[in-house]
Design a protein around this motif. Sequence first.
Motif, PDB file in Angstrom:
ATOM      1  N   LYS A   1       1.752  10.643  -9.642  1.00  0.00           N
ATOM      2  CA  LYS A   1       0.954  10.768 -10.373  1.00  0.00           C
ATOM      3  C   LYS A   1       0.341  12.560 -10.081  1.00  0.00           C
ATOM      4  O   LYS A   1       0.040  12.905 -11.497  1.00  0.00           O
ATOM      5  CB  LYS A   1      -0.160   9.814 -10.382  1.00  0.00           C
ATOM      6  CG  LYS A   1      -0.574   8.858 -11.869  1.00  0.00           C
ATOM      7  CD  LYS A   1      -1.752   8.123 -11.932  1.00  0.00           C
ATOM      8  CE  LYS A   1      -1.419   7.141 -11.297  1.00  0.00           C
ATOM      9  NZ  LYS A   1      -2.250   5.942 -11.064  1.00  0.00           N
ATOM     10  N   LYS A   2       0.155  12.229  -9.295  1.00  0.00           N
ATOM     11  CA  LYS A   2      -0.764  13.684  -9.199  1.00  0.00           C
ATOM     12  C   LYS A   2      -0.405  15.667  -9.216  1.00  0.00           C
ATOM     13  O   LYS A   2      -1.260  15.995  -8.599  1.00  0.00           O
ATOM     14  CB  LYS A   2      -1.891  14.002  -8.290  1.00  0.00           C
ATOM     15  CG  LYS A   2      -3.190  12.596  -7.714  1.00  0.00           C
ATOM     16  CD  LYS A   2      -3.677  12.482  -8.403  1.00  0.00           C
ATOM     17  CE  LYS A   2      -4.828  11.754  -8.649  1.00  0.00           C
ATOM     18  NZ  LYS A   2      -6.036  11.583  -9.627  1.00  0.00           N
TER      19      LYS A   2
ATOM     20  N   TYR B   1       0.987  -1.123  -0.109  1.00  0.00           N
ATOM     21  CA  TYR B   1       0.224   0.087  -0.216  1.00  0.00           C
ATOM     22  C   TYR B   1       0.865   0.667  -0.393  1.00  0.00           C
ATOM     23  O   TYR B   1       0.308   2.205  -0.678  1.00  0.00           O
ATOM     24  CB  TYR B   1      -1.163   0.090   1.238  1.00  0.00           C
ATOM     25  CG  TYR B   1      -1.830  -1.155   1.102  1.00  0.00           C
ATOM     26  CD1 TYR B   1      -3.716  -0.220   0.412  1.00  0.00           C
ATOM     27  CD2 TYR B   1      -2.503  -2.535   1.134  1.00  0.00           C
ATOM     28  CE1 TYR B   1      -4.636  -1.360  -0.137  1.00  0.00           C
ATOM     29  CE2 TYR B   1      -3.555  -3.188   0.344  1.00  0.00           C
ATOM     30  CZ  TYR B   1      -4.775  -2.313  -0.014  1.00  0.00           C
ATOM     31  OH  TYR B   1      -5.330  -3.221  -0.093  1.00  0.00           O
TER      32      TYR B   1
ATOM     33  N   THR C   1     -10.283  12.890  -5.754  1.00  0.00           N
ATOM     34  CA  THR C   1      -9.766  13.069  -6.816  1.00  0.00           C
ATOM     35  C   THR C   1      -9.108  11.201  -6.433  1.00  0.00           C
ATOM     36  O   THR C   1      -8.739  11.053  -7.500  1.00  0.00           O
ATOM     37  CB  THR C   1      -8.502  13.708  -7.198  1.00  0.00           C
ATOM     38  OG1 THR C   1      -7.617  14.035  -5.630  1.00  0.00           O
ATOM     39  CG2 THR C   1      -8.904  15.349  -7.272  1.00  0.00           C
ATOM     40  N   TRP C   2      -8.757  11.135  -5.543  1.00  0.00           N
ATOM     41  CA  TRP C   2      -7.685   9.770  -5.424  1.00  0.00           C
ATOM     42  C   TRP C   2      -8.671   8.672  -5.387  1.00  0.00           C
ATOM     43  O   TRP C   2      -9.754   8.350  -5.494  1.00  0.00           O
ATOM     44  CB  TRP C   2      -7.201   9.928  -3.678  1.00  0.00           C
ATOM     45  CG  TRP C   2      -5.726  10.532  -3.511  1.00  0.00           C
ATOM     46  CD1 TRP C   2      -5.506  11.376  -4.194  1.00  0.00           C
ATOM     47  CD2 TRP C   2      -4.906  10.033  -3.004  1.00  0.00           C
ATOM     48  NE1 TRP C   2      -4.451  12.105  -4.142  1.00  0.00           N
ATOM     49  CE2 TRP C   2      -3.905  10.633  -2.814  1.00  0.00           C
ATOM     50  CE3 TRP C   2      -4.962   9.018  -1.912  1.00  0.00           C
ATOM     51  CZ2 TRP C   2      -2.940  11.140  -2.543  1.00  0.00           C
ATOM     52  CZ3 TRP C   2      -3.639   8.814  -1.077  1.00  0.00           C
ATOM     53  CH2 TRP C   2      -2.146   9.471  -1.615  1.00  0.00           C
ATOM     54  N   LYS C   3      -7.895   7.749  -6.502  1.00  0.00           N
ATOM     55  CA  LYS C   3      -8.773   6.429  -6.841  1.00  0.00           C
ATOM     56  C   LYS C   3      -6.971   5.396  -6.373  1.00  0.00           C
ATOM     57  O   LYS C   3      -6.466   4.864  -6.963  1.00  0.00           O
ATOM     58  CB  LYS C   3      -8.297   6.445  -8.856  1.00  0.00           C
ATOM     59  CG  LYS C   3      -9.185   7.713  -9.352  1.00  0.00           C
ATOM     60  CD  LYS C   3     -10.936   7.633  -9.478  1.00  0.00           C
ATOM     61  CE  LYS C   3     -11.453   8.527 -10.012  1.00  0.00           C
ATOM     62  NZ  LYS C   3     -12.580   9.608  -9.040  1.00  0.00           N
ATOM     63  N   LEU C   4      -7.846   5.162  -5.164  1.00  0.00           N
ATOM     64  CA  LEU C   4      -7.314   3.844  -4.452  1.00  0.00           C
ATOM     65  C   LEU C   4      -8.168   2.543  -3.775  1.00  0.00           C
ATOM     66  O   LEU C   4      -9.437   3.073  -3.464  1.00  0.00           O
ATOM     67  CB  LEU C   4      -6.616   4.788  -3.317  1.00  0.00           C
ATOM     68  CG  LEU C   4      -4.722   4.701  -3.430  1.00  0.00           C
ATOM     69  CD1 LEU C   4      -4.350   5.709  -2.373  1.00  0.00           C
ATOM     70  CD2 LEU C   4      -4.557   3.650  -4.188  1.00  0.00           C
TER      71      LEU C   4
ATOM     72  N   LEU D   1       1.448   2.264  -3.377  1.00  0.00           N
ATOM     73  CA  LEU D   1       0.227   2.773  -4.548  1.00  0.00           C
ATOM     74  C   LEU D   1       0.468   3.889  -4.154  1.00  0.00           C
ATOM     75  O   LEU D   1      -0.442   4.728  -4.746  1.00  0.00           O
ATOM     76  CB  LEU D   1      -1.159   1.260  -3.677  1.00  0.00           C
ATOM     77  CG  LEU D   1      -0.956   0.556  -5.117  1.00  0.00           C
ATOM     78  CD1 LEU D   1      -2.305  -0.606  -3.796  1.00  0.00           C
ATOM     79  CD2 LEU D   1      -1.114   0.104  -5.743  1.00  0.00           C
ATOM     80  N   ILE D   2       0.000   4.684  -2.592  1.00  0.00           N
ATOM     81  CA  ILE D   2      -0.079   5.722  -1.838  1.00  0.00           C
ATOM     82  C   ILE D   2       0.842   6.472  -3.041  1.00  0.00           C
ATOM     83  O   ILE D   2       0.991   7.799  -3.190  1.00  0.00           O
ATOM     84  CB  ILE D   2       0.080   5.996  -0.839  1.00  0.00           C
ATOM     85  CG1 ILE D   2      -1.091   5.122  -0.157  1.00  0.00           C
ATOM     86  CG2 ILE D   2       0.312   7.138   0.100  1.00  0.00           C
ATOM     87  CD1 ILE D   2      -1.793   4.773   1.292  1.00  0.00           C
TER      88      ILE D   2
ATOM     89  N   GLU E   1       2.550   6.065  -5.798  1.00  0.00           N
ATOM     90  CA  GLU E   1       2.464   6.087  -7.114  1.00  0.00           C
ATOM     91  C   GLU E   1       1.303   7.389  -6.970  1.00  0.00           C
ATOM     92  O   GLU E   1       1.783   8.218  -8.344  1.00  0.00           O
ATOM     93  CB  GLU E   1       1.944   4.528  -7.549  1.00  0.00           C
ATOM     94  CG  GLU E   1       3.353   3.615  -7.671  1.00  0.00           C
ATOM     95  CD  GLU E   1       2.461   2.289  -8.088  1.00  0.00           C
ATOM     96  OE1 GLU E   1       3.440   2.486  -9.061  1.00  0.00           O
ATOM     97  OE2 GLU E   1       1.377   1.960  -8.064  1.00  0.00           O
ATOM     98  N   GLN E   2       0.562   7.035  -6.646  1.00  0.00           N
ATOM     99  CA  GLN E   2      -0.520   8.182  -6.278  1.00  0.00           C
ATOM    100  C   GLN E   2      -0.865   9.759  -6.397  1.00  0.00           C
ATOM    101  O   GLN E   2      -0.646  10.683  -6.799  1.00  0.00           O
ATOM    102  CB  GLN E   2      -1.750   8.004  -5.375  1.00  0.00           C
ATOM    103  CG  GLN E   2      -3.177   8.901  -5.847  1.00  0.00           C
ATOM    104  CD  GLN E   2      -3.833   8.395  -6.469  1.00  0.00           C
ATOM    105  OE1 GLN E   2      -4.993   8.769  -7.065  1.00  0.00           O
ATOM    106  NE2 GLN E   2      -3.731   6.743  -6.640  1.00  0.00           N
TER     107      GLN E   2
END
Lengths: 264, 264
Positions: free
Chosen positions: A165-166, A155, B261-264, A158-159, A161-162
């Motif tokens: 990206k933003k 996780y 906005t977050w997609k998780l 994942l976080i 990467e998020q």
Amino acid sequence: MAKKKNAAKTKPVILITNDDGITAPGIHNLVEAVKDLGKIVVVAPDKPQSGMGHAITIGQPLRLSAVSTFFDGVEAYQCSGTPVDCVKLAVDKILHRKPDLCLSGINHGANHSINVIYSGTMSAAVEAAIESIPSIGFSLLDYSIDADFTAARQYARLIVEQMLKKTPEKHTVLNVNFPPVAPELIKGVRICRQAYAKYEEDFVERNDPNGRKYYWLTGEFVNFDKGKDTDVWALKNNYVSVVPVQFDLTNYQLKDKLEKTWKL
Amino acid sequence: MAKKKNAAKTKPVILITNDDGITAPGIHNLVEAVKDLGKIVVVAPDKPQSGMGHAITIGQPLRLSAVSTFFDGVEAYQCSGTPVDCVKLAVDKILHRKPDLCLSGINHGANHSINVIYSGTMSAAVEAAIESIPSIGFSLLDYSIDADFTAARQYARLIVEQMLKKTPEKHTVLNVNFPPVAPELIKGVRICRQAYAKYEEDFVERNDPNGRKYYWLTGEFVNFDKGKDTDVWALKNNYVSVVPVQFDLTNYQLKDKLEKTWKL
């Protein structure tokens, strides 16, 4: 010191620190989780610094030494100071620039609710954000040195990467906590607010071998907050909690009230 | 330990601490300024603890000893821990109750703007508020050991009187800073927000007598905030600044944005 600048031109520079010290499994797990996502530089305390909050070293000098053998192929340094000192020194004396992202952790133990204020892990992340570096602090709800970081690694990646990206606002700080369960038991990620929950302190009082009293901090965690939008609720229900954190401590509501009622 | 409970039945119990240590002139000036307003108990660090932020001592025991001779007729203790440790120990082992008010300072040096986050003085006050004790941290914009506390004493007393009169909400924390000028030059008291101003760090790099490098934190204060409602503005214009402080660090604006906005 950071000599490989050109080779990593297009990759984001990611500074990694923690408060459990450079030998803690948590920081090694964090490096492994994200090391292909950017140019990683580790600058971490040379000893445990849990509970150091936002302490900085002003009355004495700091030491810094390269320890790249600690991490497979990753540039790394240990520092004699606090987690906040590590961030400051890294920017000024190692990177000679602001990294694109700062990560702190993975802490061995919870940093949800009021813990955010005592935590060296989170204070390092907050320091980065003060310095206009978006940052994330990661903590696993397991104090054990042998904690299982499998789900936390997955996780955390994942976080990150998020976040990359933003293109986050430069003062962004996230406080991320992981429940102490296997990946298949995690229900997802929840954006939360900080619960009003705290430790009810109780000092153990003992006599040393010379008959002099000493006191040792202990405490029981009490949650006063019944909201389902809190980090404590999310973690109890096997969600990863994400609390966005701020460093403007002004209480604006009370400010308005005092302006109307104080006569001075 | 607090034996005089009955004698002071109707007076508020006021806990006083600081981060410059129990021998600092600042805390002696604070005690003198308010000692007739309540039953005063001093619990302060036995050495300087500036810049300790919200650090707590968890890996080692704490010592506590009575030093009432330090203050004329006032019950006083020194503690080997941080300012936050002092508040925790005072409540649990000295007062055996929550005091009605906690005061911290008067700090030798500014705690406006981002300083609130590094300051042991303010962290002690915030700790009290977490424990449901209304509190005030006081700081004078003069680092000197010989600083003139005349105006600070006068205004600290006014503010404590105001606070006691208004029966504040239990989590109230005020960050009060005094400009370094004579009482007659002070224009008044302003309720402010925390300025976005910070130190631009620069570590001095030197070699020790053995040829090994060490680093010493220095920094230049830079104000990025042009607002006239900030503590920095007020102090520059010879007002006493009062910033109400909170310990819910949730960034609610960013929380809303991430939820969308977050997609998780």
